[in-house]
Design a protein around this motif. Structure first.
Motif, PDB file in Angstrom:
ATOM      1  N   PHE A   1       0.840  -1.210   0.000  1.00  0.00           N
ATOM      2  CA  PHE A   1       0.000   0.000   0.000  1.00  0.00           C
ATOM      3  C   PHE A   1       0.870   1.253   0.000  1.00  0.00           C
ATOM      4  O   PHE A   1       0.616   2.199  -0.750  1.00  0.00           O
ATOM      5  CB  PHE A   1      -0.920  -0.016   1.219  1.00  0.00           C
TER       6      PHE A   1
ATOM      7  N   HIS B   1       2.449   1.882  -3.431  1.00  0.00           N
ATOM      8  CA  HIS B   1       1.514   2.278  -4.480  1.00  0.00           C
ATOM      9  C   HIS B   1       0.837   3.619  -4.209  1.00  0.00           C
ATOM     10  O   HIS B   1       0.211   4.186  -5.103  1.00  0.00           O
ATOM     11  CB  HIS B   1       0.454   1.201  -4.682  1.00  0.00           C
ATOM     12  N   THR B   2       0.930   4.123  -2.973  1.00  0.00           N
ATOM     13  CA  THR B   2       0.258   5.383  -2.644  1.00  0.00           C
ATOM     14  C   THR B   2       1.214   6.428  -2.083  1.00  0.00           C
ATOM     15  O   THR B   2       0.775   7.447  -1.568  1.00  0.00           O
ATOM     16  CB  THR B   2      -0.880   5.148  -1.622  1.00  0.00           C
ATOM     17  N   SER B   3       2.518   6.193  -2.201  1.00  0.00           N
ATOM     18  CA  SER B   3       3.479   7.090  -1.560  1.00  0.00           C
ATOM     19  C   SER B   3       3.407   8.505  -2.099  1.00  0.00           C
ATOM     20  O   SER B   3       3.676   9.466  -1.376  1.00  0.00           O
ATOM     21  CB  SER B   3       4.899   6.545  -1.716  1.00  0.00           C
TER      22      SER B   3
ATOM     23  N   ALA C   1       0.837  10.137  -2.696  1.00  0.00           N
ATOM     24  CA  ALA C   1      -0.251  10.821  -1.999  1.00  0.00           C
ATOM     25  C   ALA C   1       0.095  11.088  -0.536  1.00  0.00           C
ATOM     26  O   ALA C   1      -0.715  11.644   0.201  1.00  0.00           O
ATOM     27  CB  ALA C   1      -1.527   9.991  -2.079  1.00  0.00           C
TER      28      ALA C   1
ATOM     29  N   PRO D   1       0.613   9.050   2.301  1.00  0.00           N
ATOM     30  CA  PRO D   1      -0.323   8.483   3.288  1.00  0.00           C
ATOM     31  C   PRO D   1       0.189   8.669   4.712  1.00  0.00           C
ATOM     32  O   PRO D   1       1.399   8.644   4.955  1.00  0.00           O
ATOM     33  CB  PRO D   1      -0.356   6.999   2.912  1.00  0.00           C
TER      34      PRO D   1
ATOM     35  N   GLU E   1      -3.601   6.118   8.226  1.00  0.00           N
ATOM     36  CA  GLU E   1      -4.273   5.625   7.019  1.00  0.00           C
ATOM     37  C   GLU E   1      -3.751   4.244   6.631  1.00  0.00           C
ATOM     38  O   GLU E   1      -4.536   3.367   6.240  1.00  0.00           O
ATOM     39  CB  GLU E   1      -4.066   6.619   5.876  1.00  0.00           C
TER      40      GLU E   1
ATOM     41  N   GLN F   1      -5.815   0.550   6.587  1.00  0.00           N
ATOM     42  CA  GLN F   1      -5.863  -0.310   5.407  1.00  0.00           C
ATOM     43  C   GLN F   1      -5.622  -1.777   5.761  1.00  0.00           C
ATOM     44  O   GLN F   1      -6.109  -2.663   5.078  1.00  0.00           O
ATOM     45  CB  GLN F   1      -4.813   0.138   4.380  1.00  0.00           C
TER      46      GLN F   1
END
Length: 288
Positions: free
Chosen positions: A186, A189-191, A193, A195, A199, A203
Motif C-alpha cells: 500500500f 503504491h500510494t506514496s 499521496a 499516506p 491511514e 488499510q
C-alpha cells in the motif's frame, strides 16, 4: 557505530563500526581496479545499472542482481552512461562475518562461490530496511540499526554462501506477517499521496499503536521512516530522469509547498533538490 552524512562531491552516508562499513551513495564515475581484505556486497537502490569487472568477468549491478565479493577479489566499476546510481555497499570485516555466519576462525575465505547473484525477496527486504535506516540520521544512530545489518548478513549467508559451509544458518530474525506485507504494498503504491501512518494502519485493519509496534518489529524502522524512504526514492528518480520544475515535482510528491519539499529532501539527502539535480547532471557529463 557512527553515521556520517557528507555533502562533498556527492551525497553519501557512511555507517561504521566493528563490523566494517555500510555506505549509501550516489555515483556515476568509474572506480579503478582494486582489492581488499574484507568481504563486499553491492546492491542497486535506484538510478542506472552499473557495469563491473570482477576478475576476468564482466557483470552488471541491477535491481535484480547483486554482487558478492570474497576478500582479495580484484574488481573495478565502470562509468554510468545515462544517469548516476544509488548504491548500498557493505564492506564487512572477515572475523565479524565469520562469527555472524557461525563459521570457525580458520577455513576458506571463499565463502561466496558466485560474484553475481539474483536478489531473493528476503535479501531485498533487508536491503530496503538497512537503506532506510542509514539515510535517516535518527535511526542510523540507534542500536536497532545493528540488528537490521545482522539480519541482512544472515540472509546473505543463507541465500548466497556455499551451502557446504553455511548449512546451519537459521532464517533471519524478523518475520513479516501478511498485514505488514499488505502495508508495504500500500505504501509503495500510494506514496505520492503521502499516506499517514493512521491511514496505512486502517488499510490493514490494525490500530495505529498496534500497527506501529508490528511494523517496527518486522522492519526495524518506524512506518513513517519507511514512508519517507519510499517517497525519497521517487524524488531521486524524478530529479534524475526528468527536467520537470522543482515545484511540479513537489506537487507530484504530495507537498503543498515547494519549500516543504526542499526541507524534506535536504533533511534526508544532505543537499537541497536543486543542488542534487545540478550535481547529478555534472556527474553525467563526466561519466564513463
Amino acid at each position: 557505530m557512527t553515521t556520517v552524512p557528507t555533502d562533498g562531491d556527492k551525497p553519501v552516508w557512511i555507517l561504521q563500526g566493528s563490523f566494517g562499513r555500510a555506505t549509501v551513495n550516489f555515483i556515476s564515475r568509474p572506480l579503478v581496479a582494486h582489492a581488499h581484505s574484507q568481504y563486499q556486497f553491492l546492491f542497486k537502490l535506484g538510478g542506472s545499472d552499473c557495469p563491473f569487472r570482477i576478475g576476468a568477468q564482466d557483470c552488471t549491478l541491477s535491481a535484480e542482481r547483486a554482487i558478492c565479493l570474497n576478500p582479495w577479489v580484484e574488481h573495478a566499476k565502470g562509468g554510468s552512461d545515462d544517469q548516476p546510481s544509488l548504491i548500498l555497499s557493505l564492506v564487512i570485516e572477515a572475523p565479524w562475518l565469520r562469527a555472524r555466519l557461525q563459521l570457525g576462525e580458520n577455513g576458506t575465505a571463499n565463502i561466496f562461490p558466485e560474484p553475481l547473484v539474483v536478489v531473493t525477496p528476503d535479501v531485498h527486504h533487508h536491503v530496503e530496511r538497512l537503506a532506510a535506516a542509514i539515510t535517516n540520521h535518527l535511526v542510523a544512530q540507534d542500536d536497532g540499526c545493528m540488528s537490521i545489518l545482522e539480519d541482512l548478513i544472515t540472509a546473505l549467508g543463507r541465500d548466497f554462501a556455499d551451502p557446504a559451509l553455511t548449512a546451519g544458518i537459521t532464517p533471519s530474525g524478523r518475520p513479516v506477517d501478511f498485514r505488514i506485507h499488505k502495508a508495504l504494498s500500500f505504501i509503495k503504491h500510494t506514496s505520492l499521496a503521502n499516506p499517514t501512518v493512521a491511514e496505512v494502519a486502517a488499510q490493514v485493519g490494525l490500530s495505529r499503536s498496534r500497527f506501529f509496534e508490528q511494523f517496527r518489529r518486522c522492519m526495524g524502522v518506524s512506518p513513517q521512516h519507511y514512508i519517507d524512504w519510499v517517497r525519497m526514492s521517487h524524488a531521486i528518480q524524478l530529479l534524475g530522469t526528468s527536467d520537470k520544475p522543482l515545484s511540479d515535482i513537489a506537487a507530484e510528491l504530495g507537498f503543498e509547498e515547494h519549500s516543504h519539499f526542499t526541507r524534506f529532501f535536504s533533511q534526508h539527502m544532505g543537499v537541497p533538490p536543486s543542488e542534487f539535480r545540478r550535481r547529478s547532471v555534472r556527474l553525467n557529463v563526466h561519466a564513463g
